[in-house]
Scaffold this active site. Structure first.
Site, short mmCIF file in Angstrom:
data_model
loop_
_atom_site.label_atom_id
_atom_site.label_comp_id
_atom_site.label_asym_id
_atom_site.label_seq_id
_atom_site.Cartn_x
_atom_site.Cartn_y
_atom_site.Cartn_z
N ASP A 29 0.84 -1.19 0.00
CA ASP A 29 0.00 0.00 0.00
C ASP A 29 0.88 1.25 0.00
O ASP A 29 1.81 1.36 0.80
CB ASP A 29 -0.94 -0.01 1.23
CG ASP A 29 -2.26 0.65 0.92
OD1 ASP A 29 -2.26 1.86 0.66
OD2 ASP A 29 -3.28 -0.06 0.93
N SER A 82 -6.71 3.91 -2.19
CA SER A 82 -6.89 2.48 -1.94
C SER A 82 -8.19 1.94 -2.51
O SER A 82 -8.24 0.81 -3.00
CB SER A 82 -6.91 2.20 -0.44
OG SER A 82 -5.65 2.39 0.11
N ASP A 172 -5.16 13.81 2.92
CA ASP A 172 -5.21 13.76 1.45
C ASP A 172 -4.79 15.12 0.88
O ASP A 172 -4.72 15.29 -0.34
CB ASP A 172 -6.64 13.42 0.98
CG ASP A 172 -7.07 12.05 1.49
OD1 ASP A 172 -6.21 11.16 1.59
OD2 ASP A 172 -8.26 11.89 1.82
N ARG A 285 -16.71 8.11 -0.69
CA ARG A 285 -15.99 6.85 -0.45
C ARG A 285 -16.53 6.13 0.78
O ARG A 285 -16.84 6.75 1.79
CB ARG A 285 -14.49 7.14 -0.30
CG ARG A 285 -13.70 5.89 0.04
CD ARG A 285 -12.23 6.06 -0.22
NE ARG A 285 -11.45 5.25 0.70
CZ ARG A 285 -10.13 5.14 0.67
NH1 ARG A 285 -9.44 5.78 -0.27
NH2 ARG A 285 -9.50 4.42 1.54
N LYS A 360 -6.28 -2.13 6.90
CA LYS A 360 -6.29 -2.37 5.46
C LYS A 360 -7.03 -3.66 5.10
O LYS A 360 -7.02 -4.08 3.94
CB LYS A 360 -4.84 -2.48 4.93
CG LYS A 360 -4.03 -1.20 5.05
CD LYS A 360 -4.45 -0.15 4.03
CE LYS A 360 -3.64 1.11 4.17
NZ LYS A 360 -4.11 2.19 3.27
N ASP A 429 2.03 3.26 3.11
CA ASP A 429 0.90 4.18 3.09
C ASP A 429 0.59 4.76 4.46
O ASP A 429 0.54 5.98 4.64
CB ASP A 429 -0.34 3.47 2.56
CG ASP A 429 -1.50 4.43 2.48
OD1 ASP A 429 -1.44 5.34 1.65
OD2 ASP A 429 -2.44 4.29 3.29
N HIS A 433 1.40 8.63 5.44
CA HIS A 433 0.37 9.65 5.75
C HIS A 433 0.69 10.47 7.00
O HIS A 433 0.08 11.52 7.21
CB HIS A 433 -0.98 8.97 6.00
CG HIS A 433 -1.74 8.62 4.75
ND1 HIS A 433 -2.08 9.55 3.80
CD2 HIS A 433 -2.26 7.44 4.33
CE1 HIS A 433 -2.77 8.95 2.85
NE2 HIS A 433 -2.89 7.67 3.13
N ASP A 470 -0.94 -0.23 -4.79
CA ASP A 470 -2.24 0.34 -5.19
C ASP A 470 -2.16 1.81 -5.60
O ASP A 470 -3.06 2.31 -6.26
CB ASP A 470 -3.29 0.14 -4.08
CG ASP A 470 -2.92 0.82 -2.77
OD1 ASP A 470 -1.73 1.13 -2.55
OD2 ASP A 470 -3.83 1.04 -1.95
N HIS A 471 -1.10 2.51 -5.19
CA HIS A 471 -0.90 3.92 -5.54
C HIS A 471 0.38 4.35 -4.84
O HIS A 471 0.90 3.63 -3.99
CB HIS A 471 -2.06 4.82 -5.06
CG HIS A 471 -2.38 4.61 -3.62
ND1 HIS A 471 -1.61 5.13 -2.61
CD2 HIS A 471 -3.35 3.88 -3.02
CE1 HIS A 471 -2.10 4.74 -1.45
NE2 HIS A 471 -3.15 3.97 -1.66
N HIS A 500 -1.21 10.79 -0.87
CA HIS A 500 -0.77 9.91 -1.96
C HIS A 500 -0.15 10.76 -3.07
O HIS A 500 -0.13 11.98 -2.99
CB HIS A 500 -1.96 9.16 -2.54
CG HIS A 500 -2.64 8.27 -1.54
ND1 HIS A 500 -3.85 7.69 -1.79
CD2 HIS A 500 -2.28 7.89 -0.30
CE1 HIS A 500 -4.22 6.97 -0.73
NE2 HIS A 500 -3.28 7.08 0.18
O1 LIG Z 1 -8.41 7.03 4.15
C1 LIG Z 1 -7.20 7.29 4.15
O2 LIG Z 1 -6.43 6.84 5.02
C2 LIG Z 1 -6.66 8.23 3.11
O3 LIG Z 1 -7.59 9.24 2.88
C3 LIG Z 1 -6.44 7.52 1.83
O4 LIG Z 1 -5.62 6.38 2.01
P1 LIG Z 1 -5.95 4.99 1.36
O5 LIG Z 1 -6.65 5.28 0.08
O6 LIG Z 1 -4.59 4.37 1.14
O7 LIG Z 1 -6.77 4.23 2.31
MN LIG Z 2 -3.80 2.48 -0.42
MN LIG Z 3 -3.45 6.03 1.95
#
Ligand SMILES: O=C(O)[C@H](O)COP(=O)(O)O
Ligand SMILES: [Mn+2]
Ligand SMILES: [Mn+2]
Length: 558
Positions: A29, A82, A172, A285, A360, A429, A433, A470-471, A500
């Site tokens: 991640d 993600s 973000d 989301r 995750k 990830d 963050h 994934d990114h 990201h």
């Molecule tokens: O929800 C989060 O932690 C971030 O906004 C995005 O991170 P993720 O897409 O890797 O979960």
């Molecule tokens: Mn991710």
């Molecule tokens: Mn993330």
């Protein structure tokens, strides 16, 4: 082919590639590819396993796209995330995602004609419309411009009293940017007030501390939000939201601001949620809205004491979980991500194991399977969740559960009970963050070690591995100008990038079970995450359905 009743689930045999090999599918991640400088934590960290995979380029290692249109986002400036990343990886096709669907529904006005808006608008005459969600232009969970349009649209359609419950971001988007977003919102609300609508911010808090937990890691987060939003109770009281955010930022960053409520001159909360009100959660989301949606919607709810459960009309911006029908009412229909590779493979008898730690876990299960919770066939599948640490920021524990995930996958592989062993390794990830560069270096090292554990097990059983991401995130920790130079703020401090990125991600294939002559094709130069599903189906000995994005591999005669 929307309904599974008409789908032919039988996959065609691959003309050359055999069945029965154990395939390990590793998703790192937040692991992109970027220039090797001191702010690229993947470069700085010792990552011998990932480095050795890169040696296999171009036949066994390449880059693929993980942002923008390649994952169904509105523009090429949208970084990956993600949800859309795992959706694309699992579904093998590119679906217009929530961000885009909401844009279209707002632009055409269809959002106001749907069942969801009609349902909530019944309350406009007598009740208050509450809007709860993430306040930023990050485009991952929500977008400020969509909130602005919704505010305008709802007030034009009869909402007379509106309360916004904000969750500040800094994850973000840049830390510190929340003040500006709150100011913008306050301007909009002032204009609405000029037009006779009683519109105000009612409460707030940082997204990681208030409301936006996911996968039931820590219900206290949701409770803090409930207390502020519904009960109108919080440890901090302010008469003005800009002032609130500025003041609370003295001791916390945007992601972690404590909960606050806005009060009137008599110290009374200006916007608790009460009987007869309407509530919209405006994030599109799913993962970080599901828990609040449960608290708002479920009659039987035992995760925390709600104290008072108002009789409200609640709608999500989208329906967050199609399987649970949660929430029941929503403004925009979610993407219909059907016929995922996970479902195909299970229906063709591929025994599947999936694992990550809590934060995750839904990524390799729920998102992977097209925002669907649960098993397709419990006889053939096992999903294992390793409990995440609770109540910490992951820079203090940057190794997270990487090794445990690696070991669980190793055991699953060595048990020979599974054909596919799929994991998400969160470190790049989750620690990325936090914006803590040193911790992110430790995180990347741990992720690399987990990959090694899994690849070693694949060597032992004669299997195949696919390693991808994934990114991007950990490969770039600073904000840069157009020519790639790091940017500094007005005090001369480096602008740390907690979000990201738009960088491509690596994909590597290998292992003793990989048939001779298998290599990456060179005629899919724009390949992205959605091309991975067909690739993996091939490695299981099947040809992907016709409408899947093309496979990345070919078999050449030696
Ligand atoms: O929800 C989060 O932690 C971030 O906004 C995005 O991170 P993720 O897409 O890797 O979960
Ligand atoms: Mn991710
Ligand atoms: Mn993330």
């Amino acid at each position: 082919m929307g309904s599974s009743g008409q789908v032919s689930w039988k996959l065609e045999d691959h003309p050359i590639l055999p069945k029965g090999k154990t395939v390990a599918l590793i998703v790192l991640d937040g692991w992109g590819e970027y220039k090797p400088d001191e702010y690229n934590c993947i470069h700085v960290a010792p990552t011998p396993t990932m480095d050795s995979l890169k040696q296999g380029a171009p036949e066994k290692w390449r880059l693929i796209k993980a942002h923008g249109n390649a994952v169904g986002l509105p523009t090429e400036d949208d970084m990956g995330n993600s949800e859309v990343g795992h959706n694309a990886l699992g579904a093998g096709r590119i679906f217009a995602q929530g961000a885009k669907l909401v844009d279209l529904a707002l632009a055409s006005g269809k959002i106001y004609e749907g069942e969801g808006f009609k349902y909530i608008s019944e309350c406009f005459e007598k009740g208050t419309l509450h809007l709860i969600g993430l306040l930023s232009d990050g485009g991952v969970h929500s977008r400020l411009d969509q909130l602005q349009l919704l505010l305008k649209g709802a007030s034009e359609r009869g909402a007379k009293r509106i309360r916004v419950h904000i969750l500040t971001d800094g994850r973000d988007v840049l830390d510190g940017s929340s003040v500006g977003f709150v100011e913008t919102l306050e301007n909009d609300l002032a204009k609405l007030r000029d037009g006779g609508v009683d519109a105000r911010i009612a409460s707030g808090g940082g997204r990681m501390y208030v409301t936006m937990d996911r996968y039931e890691n820590d219900w206290d987060v949701v409770k803090r939000g409930w207390d502020a939003q519904v009960l109108g109770e919080a440890p901090h009281k302010f008469t003005n939201a800009v002032e609130a955010v500025k003041k609370l930022r003295e001791n916390a960053n945007d992601q972690y601001l404590p909960p606050f409520v806005i009060v009137d001159e008599n110290e009374k909360a200006v916007g608790p949620i009460v009987d007869g009100d309407a509530v919209v959660t405006f994030n599109f989301r799913a993962d970080r809205m599901v828990m609040l949606a449960k608290a708002l919607e479920y009659q039987d709810f035992d995760k925390f004491d709600r104290v008072r459960v108002p009789k409200i009309r609640y709608a999500g911006m989208l329906q967050y979980d199609g399987e649970l029908k949660l929430p029941n009412h929503y403004l925009v229909s979610p993407p219909e991500i059907d016929r995922t590779s996970g479902e195909y493979l299970v229906r063709n008898g591929v025994r599947t194991f999936a694992c990550s730690e809590t934060v995750k876990f839904g990524h390799v299960t729920f998102f992977w399977n097209g925002n669907r919770s649960g098993y397709f066939n419990p006889e053939l599948e096992e999903y294992v969740e390793i409990p995440s640490d609770v109540g910490i920021t992951f820079n203090v524990q940057p190794k997270m559960k990487a090794l445990e995930i690696g070991e669980k996958a190793r055991d699953a592989i060595l048990s020979r009970k599974f054909d596919q062993v799929r994991v998400n390794i969160p470190n790049g990830d989750m620690v990325g963050h936090t914006g803590d560069i040193q911790a992110t270096v430790v995180a990347c090292k741990a992720a690399d070690e987990a990959v090694k554990i899994i690849i070693d097990a694949i060597e032992q059983v004669g299997g195949i591995y696919v390693v991808t991401a994934d990114h991007g995130n950990a490969e770039d920790m600073v904000k840069r100008n157009k020519s790639g130079q790091p940017l500094f703020d007005k005090n001369g401090n480096l602008q740390i990038l907690t979000s990201h990125t738009c960088q491509p991600v690596p994909i590597a294939i290998g292992g003793p079970g990989l048939a001779p002559g298998v290599r990456f094709r060179n005629d899919v130069p724009n390949g992205g995450l959605a091309n991975v599903a067909a690739t993996v189906m091939n490695l299981h000995g099947y040809v992907a359905p016709n409408d899947y994005e093309p496979t990345l591999i070919e078999v050449v005669k030696n």
